[in-house]
Design a protein around this motif. Structure first.
Motif, PDB file in Angstrom:
ATOM      1  N   VAL A  71       0.842  -1.200   0.000  1.00 47.09           N
ATOM      2  CA  VAL A  71       0.000   0.000   0.000  1.00 47.09           C
ATOM      3  C   VAL A  71       0.881   1.255   0.000  1.00 47.09           C
ATOM      4  O   VAL A  71       0.608   2.224  -0.711  1.00 47.09           O
ATOM      5  CB  VAL A  71      -0.944   0.003   1.221  1.00 47.09           C
ATOM      6  CG1 VAL A  71      -1.690   1.327   1.324  1.00 47.09           C
ATOM      7  CG2 VAL A  71      -1.927  -1.154   1.121  1.00 47.09           C
ATOM      8  N   ASN A  72       1.950   1.214   0.796  1.00 43.98           N
ATOM      9  CA  ASN A  72       2.855   2.372   0.864  1.00 43.98           C
ATOM     10  C   ASN A  72       3.637   2.587  -0.432  1.00 43.98           C
ATOM     11  O   ASN A  72       4.110   3.699  -0.696  1.00 43.98           O
ATOM     12  CB  ASN A  72       3.845   2.196   2.023  1.00 43.98           C
ATOM     13  CG  ASN A  72       3.171   2.236   3.377  1.00 43.98           C
ATOM     14  OD1 ASN A  72       2.154   2.908   3.560  1.00 43.98           O
ATOM     15  ND2 ASN A  72       3.711   1.519   4.342  1.00 43.98           N
ATOM     16  N   LEU A  83       2.382   2.220  -3.456  1.00 42.31           N
ATOM     17  CA  LEU A  83       1.490   2.539  -4.569  1.00 42.31           C
ATOM     18  C   LEU A  83       1.922   3.792  -5.327  1.00 42.31           C
ATOM     19  O   LEU A  83       1.485   4.014  -6.454  1.00 42.31           O
ATOM     20  CB  LEU A  83       0.052   2.714  -4.061  1.00 42.31           C
ATOM     21  CG  LEU A  83      -0.729   1.413  -3.820  1.00 42.31           C
ATOM     22  CD1 LEU A  83      -2.055   1.715  -3.151  1.00 42.31           C
ATOM     23  CD2 LEU A  83      -0.950   0.663  -5.127  1.00 42.31           C
TER      24      LEU A  83
END
Length: 376
Positions: free
Chosen positions: A34-35, A37
């Motif tokens: 997620v980080n 992205l």
């Protein structure tokens, strides 16, 4: 018979280790994914590039969690054996507790080997491959990152603003600013334009505008009806240099061997002025080689469960203390490299500390049995 008992214990520990590693590694991988992205949303790379890059980070995540997951697996399995009285199978078959502890210590050497292989070979290689792949990948989503009425900084030293943009990619009111140096800039203003792609390279096809070059001496402007602004020579925001954690272990070791006397110098760099600080290299080698040795210490701490008190209330506190002690040892192992810059005596002490702790552990066992191991 004893071999079958030990084999059952080994398989239980290994199975729990695999399950807990898979679960924890997956959780951390998803959170890290997620980080990361921004590889798509800010740097313009494709989804396939993003997936491959994040997959190559799995060895690093697994390696970071290995020392904790092994301690957790060993502690939980031994605690379950002790709670369910399964541990009695060992004693009734004539296995001494000291032999049991020695088996746990020897079994931990397998995980030390895995950690060393990961730290010295697999993780740096995977990290380097991931960065090289990202660096050499095209920015397939670059056109989609140019939005209406928004300043876009997809590439390094380049700012793009578009007043209007339709579904076909046609743009109006285009502003492009390229930083050429500390005080040198190129500004392009065009009424209309469109982004063209040839293979993996992008360019702006602009019409009815003006190019202004600004430097220390002043500025110079020239108008145009049609022009092409190439983007292939510009750099993306993707990091171009390798970090220390991505460096080959043999290279780092050779650097330390060559400049060992400079290992505490805060300014000296390995090989050339653009390479890593020798002090940082020394710390990195310490983390890759010495830290895995703490796995043996953790295995011995976990094995102390079999020497616990019989009173249930005291036993609970005793097990909590052992788990807390193991957690403190894990934290200390991750921070111990910071002591390398102290005096030489302290430096030697922290390098040999894992061996020292193993000796202390067995001395405690000898004291506990009044130096009569036949009672252990």
């Amino acid at each position: 018979m004893n071999k079958l008992i030990y084999r059952k214990l080994s398989s239980d520990i290994f199975a729990f280790f695999l399950l807990s590693s898979l679960a924890l590694t997956s959780i951390v991988w998803v959170m890290q994914g997620v980080n990361l992205l921004d590889i798509i949303t800010e740097k313009g790379h494709s989804i396939s590039v993003y997936l491959i890059y994040t997959l190559l980070s799995l060895p690093k995540i697994f390696s970071k969690l290995l020392i904790f997951t092994y301690f957790l697996a060993l502690f939980v399995v031994l605690n379950r054996y002790e709670e369910n009285n399964e541990i009695l199978v060992f004693w009734t078959n004539g296995i001494k507790k000291i032999s049991f502890i020695n088996f746990i210590a020897k079994f931990s050497l397998f995980f030390v080997s895995i950690q060393l292989i990961l730290n010295l070979v697999i993780v740096p290689k995977a990290q380097n491959l991931g960065q090289q792949y990202l660096k050499n990948s095209s920015m397939e989503f670059f056109p989609k990152l140019i939005e209406e009425k928004k300043f876009s900084n997809v590439m390094r030293n380049l700012t793009i603003f578009v007043e209007e943009r339709d579904s076909n990619g046609n743009m109006k009111g285009i502003y492009i600013k390229e930083q050429l140096g500390n005080q040198d800039n190129k500004i392009i203003i065009a009424n209309e334009g469109k982004i063209l792609q040839e293979n993996d390279n992008f360019s702006f096809e602009l019409s009815n505008g003006k190019i202004t070059n600004i430097d220390k001496k002043g500025n110079f402007s020239i108008g145009f009806k049609e022009t092409t602004y190439e983007l292939s020579q510009l750099n993306s925001k993707t990091r171009k240099y390798n970090k220390l954690k991505e460096a080959n272990s043999l290279y780092l070791i050779s650097c330390i061997e060559k400049f060992f006397e400079k290992r505490k110098d805060n300014n000296f760099r390995c090989i050339d002025e653009n390479s890593f600080l020798i002090k940082s290299v020394y710390e990195e080698i310490f983390k890759r080689i010495i830290n895995p040795m703490y796995i043996i210490i953790l295995s011995l701490v976990s094995s102390l469960i079999i020497l616990g008190a019989k009173n249930n209330k005291i036993k609970s506190y005793y097990k909590f203390f052992l788990f807390f002690l193991g957690f403190i040892i894990i934290l200390f192992s991750e921070l111990s490299y910071k002591f390398l810059n102290s005096q030489v005596i302290l430096e030697i002490f922290f390098i040999t500390l894992p061996l020292f702790l193993i000796i202390i552990f067995y001395i405690i066992i000898l004291i506990k049995t009044n130096f009569q191991l036949k009672y252990l």
